[in-house]
Scaffold this motif. Structure first.
Motif, PDB file in Angstrom:
ATOM      1  N   VAL A 164      23.639  56.649 -41.073  1.00 17.62           N
ATOM      2  CA  VAL A 164      24.725  56.199 -40.292  1.00 17.62           C
ATOM      3  C   VAL A 164      23.288  55.535 -38.834  1.00 17.62           C
ATOM      4  O   VAL A 164      22.191  56.569 -38.441  1.00 17.62           O
ATOM      5  N   GLY A 165      23.903  55.217 -37.865  1.00 14.96           N
ATOM      6  CA  GLY A 165      23.066  54.912 -36.595  1.00 14.96           C
ATOM      7  C   GLY A 165      22.386  53.545 -36.945  1.00 14.96           C
ATOM      8  O   GLY A 165      21.799  52.858 -36.365  1.00 14.96           O
ATOM      9  N   ALA A 166      22.005  53.262 -38.534  1.00 11.21           N
ATOM     10  CA  ALA A 166      21.404  51.989 -38.674  1.00 11.21           C
ATOM     11  C   ALA A 166      21.911  50.996 -38.552  1.00 11.21           C
ATOM     12  O   ALA A 166      23.452  51.069 -38.340  1.00 11.21           O
ATOM     13  N   GLY A 167      21.197  49.494 -38.284  1.00 10.43           N
ATOM     14  CA  GLY A 167      22.144  48.017 -38.046  1.00 10.43           C
ATOM     15  C   GLY A 167      22.051  48.111 -36.750  1.00 10.43           C
ATOM     16  O   GLY A 167      21.606  48.284 -35.920  1.00 10.43           O
ATOM     17  N   ALA A 168      23.046  46.900 -36.420  1.00  9.87           N
ATOM     18  CA  ALA A 168      23.367  46.396 -34.840  1.00  9.87           C
ATOM     19  C   ALA A 168      23.630  46.693 -34.514  1.00  9.87           C
ATOM     20  O   ALA A 168      24.149  48.579 -35.177  1.00  9.87           O
ATOM     21  N   LYS A 169      23.641  47.336 -32.759  1.00 15.42           N
ATOM     22  CA  LYS A 169      24.186  48.316 -32.128  1.00 15.42           C
ATOM     23  C   LYS A 169      25.346  47.771 -30.813  1.00 15.42           C
ATOM     24  O   LYS A 169      25.418  46.493 -31.325  1.00 15.42           O
ATOM     25  N   HIS A 170      26.165  48.328 -30.802  1.00 14.64           N
ATOM     26  CA  HIS A 170      27.203  47.702 -29.906  1.00 14.64           C
ATOM     27  C   HIS A 170      26.803  47.436 -29.058  1.00 14.64           C
ATOM     28  O   HIS A 170      26.110  47.318 -28.042  1.00 14.64           O
ATOM     29  N   LYS A 171      27.150  45.523 -28.852  1.00 10.09           N
ATOM     30  CA  LYS A 171      27.092  45.295 -27.748  1.00 10.09           C
ATOM     31  C   LYS A 171      28.279  45.320 -25.801  1.00 10.09           C
ATOM     32  O   LYS A 171      28.357  45.120 -25.472  1.00 10.09           O
ATOM     33  N   PHE A 172      29.881  45.423 -26.971  1.00 13.29           N
ATOM     34  CA  PHE A 172      30.729  45.929 -26.469  1.00 13.29           C
ATOM     35  C   PHE A 172      30.449  47.479 -25.959  1.00 13.29           C
ATOM     36  O   PHE A 172      31.521  47.958 -27.123  1.00 13.29           O
ATOM     37  N   VAL A 173      30.234  48.087 -25.095  1.00 11.16           N
ATOM     38  CA  VAL A 173      29.929  49.253 -24.643  1.00 11.16           C
ATOM     39  C   VAL A 173      31.513  50.041 -24.716  1.00 11.16           C
ATOM     40  O   VAL A 173      32.475  49.994 -24.281  1.00 11.16           O
ATOM     41  N   PHE A 174      31.468  51.461 -24.831  1.00 11.13           N
ATOM     42  CA  PHE A 174      32.580  51.736 -24.200  1.00 11.13           C
ATOM     43  C   PHE A 174      33.338  51.727 -23.496  1.00 11.13           C
ATOM     44  O   PHE A 174      34.395  51.368 -23.030  1.00 11.13           O
ATOM     45  N   VAL A 175      32.929  51.800 -22.240  1.00 10.06           N
ATOM     46  CA  VAL A 175      33.021  51.678 -20.769  1.00 10.06           C
ATOM     47  C   VAL A 175      33.931  50.046 -21.156  1.00 10.06           C
ATOM     48  O   VAL A 175      35.384  49.913 -20.161  1.00 10.06           O
TER      49      VAL A 175
END
Length: 301
Positions: A42-53
């Motif tokens: 969990v947490g590996a791989g691509a990160k969110h570009k579309f953040v929560f804000v």
């Protein structure tokens, strides 16, 4: 994107939403990741570009202006499906917040609203509001149940309860447009809550006539017309005065509903009807939060 004209909310309210809803969304996201079999940590791989804000702002703009997901995708530089998924995740979290009546005080159910009004002997006002929706597909079951008997259009109906100043205190989940106002109130348990709760006055229109007898006079409706034909002149004048006096007292609920309808998602909904309950309750919670914040600035403690 965070300006009042775009979202309908002040920057202070948006900051409160980020602080409150952000952790809930992140927890929901982590629970979803850990609930399925995985081949990587969990947490590996691509990160969110579309953040929560950005997800929150996209949801607010969609509710406020009814902006299509294609347009929002162009604004935020993501795919349309990303916008749809983000709104589907954030909107239920906004709907669960309830209505804010004071800093640190929020009402999430009809029972809590009745208790809040009864604690100080305040009066409330109820009314039903209809929202136009798309007609069910031909051949679908119960296709005609969404047709409103009043407007003769496909709609869903929600019951709104405000205080005497027009501030939204409660907005119910939606029912098909063919449901009568008094039937919806009964299904929500309003007569039971009033009959067994504190004595308070609930103002209502003629659609709720008959509920006063079930609640010990707590629901006040316009006076009945005793003469159908050939009424004396004195009776016509008295009836008109009584009717106008009642209408003057309950007009504030119409103002509260008008503020709700300023959010274009409630003017006419072209999406799935299954989302309407979340949309109505999310808008009611956001509007009440903004109204409370505005009052706090005008009358600081």
């Amino acid at each position: 994107m965070a300006e009042y004209r775009v979202t309908g909310l002040s920057p202070e309210v948006i900051a409160d939403l980020i602080a409150e809803v952000g952790p809930l969304w992140h927890k929901q996201h982590q629970d979803r990741l850990t609930s399925r079999p995985r081949r990587r940590a969990v947490g590996a791989g691509a990160k969110h570009k579309f953040v929560f804000v950005d997800r929150l702002l996209a949801t607010l703009v969609s509710l406020r202006h009814g902006t299509t997901h294609d347009v929002l995708a162009c604004w935020f530089g993501v795919d349309r499906s990303t916008i749809t998924r983000a709104i589907g995740e954030v909107r239920p979290l906004l709907a669960q917040r309830g209505c804010t009546v004071a800093p640190g005080l929020r009402l999430g159910s009809l029972a809590e609203v009745i208790e809040y009004l009864g604690a100080d002997g305040r009066a409330g006002i109820i009314d039903g509001t209809e929202i136009r929706v798309r007609r069910p597909a031909a051949g679908s079951k119960d296709r005609d149940k969404f047709v409103s008997g009043k407007t003769k259009q496909n709609a869903v109906k929600a019951m709104v309860l405000t205080d005497v100043d027009g501030r939204v205190l409660f907005c119910s989940p939606v029912w098909p447009g063919s449901c009568a106002d008094i039937t919806q109130a009964r299904q929500l348990g309003l007569p039971h809550l009033l009959a067994g709760g504190p004595f308070l006055e609930i103002l209502a229109d003629a659609g709720y006539q008959g509920m006063g007898a079930q609640t010990g006079g707590r629901v006040v409706t316009p006076p009945h017309r005793k003469f159908r034909k050939n009424a004396p002149d004195w009776y016509e004048k008295r009836h008109e005065i009584q009717r106008k006096a009642h209408s003057t007292r309950r007009i504030r609920v119409e103002h509260g509903i008008a503020h709700l309808k300023n959010w274009r998602a409630l003017a006419r909904h072209l999406g799935r009807r299954e989302h309407m309950s979340d949309i109505v309750q999310a808008v009611a919670g956001l509007l009440s939060h903004q109204q409370t914040a505005a009052l706090s600035r005008s009358f600081p403690a």
